[in-house]
Design an enzyme around this catalytic site. Structure first.
Site, mmCIF file in Angstrom:
data_model
loop_
_atom_site.group_PDB
_atom_site.id
_atom_site.type_symbol
_atom_site.label_atom_id
_atom_site.label_comp_id
_atom_site.label_asym_id
_atom_site.label_seq_id
_atom_site.Cartn_x
_atom_site.Cartn_y
_atom_site.Cartn_z
ATOM 1 N N ASP A 149 -4.633 72.601 21.822
ATOM 2 C CA ASP A 149 -3.956 73.840 21.270
ATOM 3 C C ASP A 149 -3.267 74.448 22.564
ATOM 4 O OD1 ASP A 149 -4.214 73.053 18.664
ATOM 5 O OD2 ASP A 149 -6.267 74.272 18.596
ATOM 6 N N LYS A 177 -15.373 75.288 29.356
ATOM 7 C CA LYS A 177 -15.991 76.357 28.621
ATOM 8 C C LYS A 177 -16.369 75.972 27.118
ATOM 9 C CE LYS A 177 -14.043 80.012 31.332
ATOM 10 N NZ LYS A 177 -13.161 81.210 31.235
ATOM 11 N N ALA A 206 -3.380 79.938 15.152
ATOM 12 C CA ALA A 206 -4.106 81.106 15.795
ATOM 13 C C ALA A 206 -4.391 80.546 17.152
ATOM 14 C CB ALA A 206 -5.245 81.628 15.066
#
Length: 300
Positions: A251, A284, A44
């Site tokens: 990712d 972040k 995802a």
């Protein structure tokens, strides 16, 4: 003409994140921050990262018929990912328990849940997604036999990108399809096994290449990355940033590299772009929330 720049075959998890002053040792309890719940899972995450960069992206995954599954579907759609391949039901949505220390390093325990029910039959049923995708990427948070089936269903001209995480020995059929195989230091050593010699990433890459992949990328954290193919081995410099949270950085790197390879860039060019995307990600907190748009990627 391809319908998708990238098809991601992989996991979808709810990330349950707690910040800690230090990670606990065996038998130890430490206090942490309030619990934060984020959409995650390597599959995802890659799909959202690619879509944020502008790639036409589809996800083949399985989630539970529960609140975490709805969170994941909503996050994919908000990023612009085509969720026609996201199957619902069969088990609770997968969950990742994540602790993050002040330096931004994380420790993760994954409960696969519905990810473990993504089967080879699901891959075969999604044949139209494979035929319509320029690049297919996968990870190992789903059953290995499902990854094998993904390789067998690739379109003739499609490119296959694999990040073998969590790492395990790979069958020759999967290794031979990888272009590239993307590993960090830990993953490289697991796959190399008894062949792991020395501390040279260049050495690891050459031995990995000899195992069958068409190309290899070794990510080296703050030291950048290394790309290897029949054309040779070269380094990709790191982008210096102040890391806040490394969750999802690998990712976003993989997604960016897969997307740019599909756009026609060389392995070194795509890896350099991916390094800048990964650098933006670690500035972040969270995984998907930290992925940059194309406009937010630092200039070379």
């Amino acid at each position: 003409m391809y319908d998708y720049d990238l098809l991601v075959v992989g996991s979808a998890n709810a990330d349950l994140v707690i910040s800690v002053e230090r990670r606990p040792g065996a038998g130890e309890t430490v206090l942490g921050s309030d619990l934060a719940v984020h959409p995650g899972g390597k599959g995802a995450n890659q799909a959202v990262a690619a879509a944020r960069l502008g790639a036409r992206t589809a996800l083949l995954a399985r989630v539970g018929d529960d609140a975490h599954g709805r969170l994941l579907l909503d996050s994919q759609r908000a990023a612009g990912v085509d969720t026609v391949g996201v199957l619902v039901g069969g088990a609770p949505t997968g969950v990742a328990l994540i602790t993050v220390d002040p330096s931004g390093d994380n420790s993760i325990v994954v409960s696969p849940g519905a990810n473990g029910r993504l089967t080879p039959a699901d891959v075969r049923a999604a044949g139209c997604l494979f035929q319509g995708s320029k690049v297919v990427s996968a990870q190992l948070e789903i059953p290995l036999e499902t990854v094998v089936e993904a390789v067998r269903n690739l379109a003739p001209e499609s490119r296959f990108v694999l990040n073998p995480s969590p790492p395990r020995p790979l069958p020759r059929e999967v290794l031979a399809a990888c272009d590239p195989l993307i590993v960090n230091e830990h993953e490289a050593k697991v796959i190399l096994g008894d062949n792991a010699v020395g501390d040279s990433p260049e050495g690891w890459a050459r031995i990995l290449l000899a195992k069958g992949p068409r190309s290899v990328v070794v990510t080296l954290g703050g030291q950048g990355a290394l790309v290897a193919s029949s054309a040779g081995v070269s380094r990709v410099p790191a982008v210096k940033v102040d890391a806040v949270d490394t969750t999802g950085a690998g990712d976003s790197f993989t997604a960016a590299l897969a997307y740019r390879l599909g756009a026609g860039e060389s392995l070194a060019e795509a890896a350099a772009y991916a390094a800048r995307v990964g650098a933006a990600t670690v500035t972040k907190e969270g995984a998907q929330a930290s992925f940059p748009t194309a406009a937010e990627v630092p200039a070379p």
